[in-house]
Design an enzyme around this catalytic site. Structure first.
Site, PDB file in Angstrom:
ATOM      1  N   ASP A   1       0.844  -1.220  -0.165  1.00 35.31           N
ATOM      2  CA  ASP A   1       0.094  -0.079  -0.016  1.00 35.31           C
ATOM      3  C   ASP A   1       1.099   1.289   0.157  1.00 35.31           C
ATOM      4  O   ASP A   1       1.866   1.290  -0.619  1.00 35.31           O
ATOM      5  CB  ASP A   1      -0.961  -0.010   1.177  1.00 35.31           C
ATOM      6  CG  ASP A   1      -2.002   0.943   1.044  1.00 35.31           C
ATOM      7  OD1 ASP A   1      -3.191   0.712   0.483  1.00 35.31           O
ATOM      8  OD2 ASP A   1      -1.904   1.941   1.833  1.00 35.31           O
TER       9      ASP A   1
ATOM     10  N   ASP B   1      -7.802  -8.437  -3.627  1.00 37.79           N
ATOM     11  CA  ASP B   1      -7.727  -7.006  -3.477  1.00 37.79           C
ATOM     12  C   ASP B   1      -8.326  -6.326  -4.608  1.00 37.79           C
ATOM     13  O   ASP B   1      -7.684  -6.421  -5.592  1.00 37.79           O
ATOM     14  CB  ASP B   1      -6.185  -6.647  -3.178  1.00 37.79           C
ATOM     15  CG  ASP B   1      -6.041  -5.133  -3.097  1.00 37.79           C
ATOM     16  OD1 ASP B   1      -7.066  -4.783  -2.831  1.00 37.79           O
ATOM     17  OD2 ASP B   1      -4.938  -4.799  -3.157  1.00 37.79           O
TER      18      ASP B   1
ATOM     19  N   HIS C   1      -6.358  -7.082   0.534  1.00 37.98           N
ATOM     20  CA  HIS C   1      -5.556  -5.944   0.525  1.00 37.98           C
ATOM     21  C   HIS C   1      -4.533  -5.919   1.576  1.00 37.98           C
ATOM     22  O   HIS C   1      -3.154  -5.730   1.122  1.00 37.98           O
ATOM     23  CB  HIS C   1      -6.216  -4.650   0.506  1.00 37.98           C
ATOM     24  CG  HIS C   1      -5.405  -3.449   0.248  1.00 37.98           C
ATOM     25  ND1 HIS C   1      -4.858  -3.112  -1.027  1.00 37.98           N
ATOM     26  CD2 HIS C   1      -5.108  -2.373   1.305  1.00 37.98           C
ATOM     27  CE1 HIS C   1      -3.988  -1.934  -0.707  1.00 37.98           C
ATOM     28  NE2 HIS C   1      -4.407  -1.329   0.572  1.00 37.98           N
TER      29      HIS C   1
END
Length: 304
Positions: free
Chosen positions: A123, A249, A279
């Site tokens: 991320d 995700d 995710h």
């Protein structure tokens, strides 16, 4: 602007997180200073691996991976980004910028682990970490990237746009529930509480609300030119580079394949799209991710 310090009482019952607190004071800018919290586990002379979290998590995300990596012979360093975890939290959303996040993290690295290190990033940990690799590739021995990218404008996906709008406007921005929805496996009530712990009220969530607005996914946004420049070195990075993305995700989609196709050191690596993985891959597939780190470190000659 106020800078919110963490409330230790909210962290007394965090499960599976026996790690010692480490702290570094950094220059936040505009005359402000703040405390960045981080973990430093394993022998101090062991090869270091940096574990960078993203939005809206903190170093708790790495609790399942750190013991595996320490047992394998690593020194694990996992910072809480400013605005997250136990680190200080400026309460003004406009104070957070992409450039400042990079600067804060580079201050931390220079002070704590300036030598060559491996990197695992996910991320926003990738938006920061991959930028840092592009800026100084000689300081990284290998990279494992998951559910992340280094964006340079373009057209954002509908899923990301929906998330950006939710983070900006939703009156019900509950961090623990967000983590629950974005993992494939079920989080316990105590784990949900652990992700809520850093955010006792709305002002403490300023950094978490700001992050999605800073992703440079549309032309003209701040950070695009810096990322384009970083991509010149990132594409030429010839040390082991592995992508392990989550099949479940909805946000990062095929970005793992895009990363793997553009970076020299990714050629011939065993890239994978992990099933049963959302995710927050560190929650769903910590063993597989840790093994990927170990394998890349050995390929790089960084770990015996």
């Amino acid at each position: 602007m106020d800078i919110i310090r963490y409330d230790a009482n909210r962290f007394t019952d965090i499960p599976d997180y026996p790690f010692a607190e480490k702290w570094l004071e950094i220059d936040l800018g505009e005359g402000h200073r703040g405390q960045m919290h981080y973990l430093d586990e394993g022998a101090k002379d062991a090869p270091p691996v940096l574990l960078f979290h993203g939005e809206p998590s903190w170093s708790f995300l790495y609790r399942k991976m750190i013991p595996i990596l320490v047992d394998a012979g690593f020194r694990c360093l996992a910072p809480d980004l400013i605005g997250f975890g136990k680190s200080d939290k400026p309460d003004d959303q406009s104070f957070y910028t992409y450039a400042r996040h990079v600067d804060w993290l580079e201050q931390w690295r220079e002070a704590v682990v300036p030598q060559e290190a491996g990197l695992f990033c996910q991320d926003w940990g990738g938006l920061l970490g991959l930028r840092m690799v592009g800026n100084a590739p000689e300081r990284f021995a290998f990279v494992v990237a998951s559910n992340t990218f280094l964006p340079t404008g373009g057209t954002p996906s509908p899923a990301f746009l929906a998330w950006r709008e939710f983070a900006k406007t939703s009156p019900d921005f509950k961090i623990g529930e967000l983590l629950q929805r974005a993992t494939f496996t079920e989080r316990s009530a105590a784990e949900v509480m652990a992700y809520d712990a850093p955010f006792p009220d709305e002002p403490s969530k300023a950094g978490a609300r700001a992050f999605p607005q800073l992703v440079p996914v549309e032309d003209g946004m701040a950070g695009i030119e810096e990322n384009k420049l970083a991509w010149e070195n990132l594409a030429a990075f010839d040390k082991p580079f592995l992508t392990l993305f989550g099949a479940d995700d909805p946000v990062t989609g095929g970005l793992g394949n895009t990363l793997a196709s553009r970076i020299k050191g990714a050629q011939g690596q065993a890239h994978d799209i992990l099933s049963g993985c959302g995710h927050f891959c560190q929650e769903d597939r910590p063993v597989d991710l840790s093994q990927g780190i170990i394998e890349m470190a050995k390929k790089a000659g960084f770990l015996d």
